[in-house]
Design a protein around this motif. Structure first.
Motif, PDB file in Angstrom:
ATOM      1  N   VAL A  49      47.163  37.149  42.459  1.00 17.42           N
ATOM      2  CA  VAL A  49      47.484  37.727  41.154  1.00 17.42           C
ATOM      3  C   VAL A  49      46.895  36.874  40.050  1.00 17.42           C
ATOM      4  O   VAL A  49      46.303  37.383  39.099  1.00 17.42           O
ATOM      5  N   GLU A  50      47.016  35.562  40.174  1.00 21.25           N
ATOM      6  CA  GLU A  50      46.477  34.682  39.145  1.00 21.25           C
ATOM      7  C   GLU A  50      44.959  34.817  39.046  1.00 21.25           C
ATOM      8  O   GLU A  50      44.407  34.965  37.955  1.00 21.25           O
ATOM      9  N   THR A  67      45.975  49.234  28.046  1.00 22.60           N
ATOM     10  CA  THR A  67      46.888  50.048  28.853  1.00 22.60           C
ATOM     11  C   THR A  67      46.644  49.838  30.335  1.00 22.60           C
ATOM     12  O   THR A  67      47.581  49.634  31.108  1.00 22.60           O
ATOM     13  N   ALA A  68      45.390  49.857  30.750  1.00 23.35           N
ATOM     14  CA  ALA A  68      45.064  49.642  32.166  1.00 23.35           C
ATOM     15  C   ALA A  68      45.499  48.257  32.603  1.00 23.35           C
ATOM     16  O   ALA A  68      46.062  48.088  33.685  1.00 23.35           O
ATOM     17  N   ALA A  75      52.384  46.347  37.969  1.00 25.38           N
ATOM     18  CA  ALA A  75      52.411  46.608  39.409  1.00 25.38           C
ATOM     19  C   ALA A  75      52.408  45.309  40.206  1.00 25.38           C
ATOM     20  O   ALA A  75      53.143  45.171  41.193  1.00 25.38           O
ATOM     21  N   GLU A  76      51.612  44.342  39.795  1.00 29.72           N
ATOM     22  CA  GLU A  76      51.554  43.059  40.493  1.00 29.72           C
ATOM     23  C   GLU A  76      52.870  42.296  40.338  1.00 29.72           C
ATOM     24  O   GLU A  76      53.369  41.703  41.287  1.00 29.72           O
ATOM     25  N   ARG A  77      53.430  42.310  39.138  1.00 32.63           N
ATOM     26  CA  ARG A  77      54.723  41.633  38.918  1.00 32.63           C
ATOM     27  C   ARG A  77      55.810  42.274  39.772  1.00 32.63           C
ATOM     28  O   ARG A  77      56.675  41.589  40.314  1.00 32.63           O
ATOM     29  N   ASP A  81      58.058  40.367  42.453  1.00 32.99           N
ATOM     30  CA  ASP A  81      59.520  40.427  42.335  1.00 32.99           C
ATOM     31  C   ASP A  81      60.168  40.910  43.625  1.00 32.99           C
ATOM     32  O   ASP A  81      61.238  40.429  44.004  1.00 32.99           O
ATOM     33  N   LYS A  82      59.521  41.863  44.325  1.00 31.18           N
ATOM     34  CA  LYS A  82      60.063  42.344  45.592  1.00 31.18           C
ATOM     35  C   LYS A  82      60.140  41.213  46.617  1.00 31.18           C
ATOM     36  O   LYS A  82      61.141  41.062  47.317  1.00 31.18           O
TER      37      LYS A  82
END
Length: 96
Positions: A49-50, A67-68, A75-77, A81-82
């Protein structure tokens, strides 16, 4: 953003393959607990992600597509988080 500009650099891909190959070997030759597996998954996700985010910010700024960028970061966060929530539920991670 044109799809060809969304590709990660070859160096990043090689480093990631080497890291995941090392993780795979560790799993093959020794027991891995659920906690270890979640820590590995979290480290991979955070690292990718980084890297992806830094590249993406630079590229999207040329196209002014906030926006994109916001949608992809959300979505990555969510995915991070999951994994963290699963670790908390299993008692492997404490909130500080």
């Amino acid at each position: 953003v044109p799809s060809e500009e969304m590709l990660l650099s070859f160096r990043i891909i090689l480093d990631t393959v080497a890291f995941t190959r090392n993780v795979k070997n560790n799993i093959l030759y020794g027991p891995v607990s659920l906690e270890d597996a979640l820590k590995i998954a979290l480290k991979l996700e955070e690292t990718m992600v980084e890297i992806f985010t830094n590249q993406l910010i630079a590229k999207l700024s040329n196209y002014q597509s906030q926006t994109a960028l916001d949608e992809m970061l959300a979505a990555e966060r969510f995915h991070l988080d999951k994994i963290r929530n699963r670790m908390i539920d299993a008692g492997f991670l404490k909130l500080s």
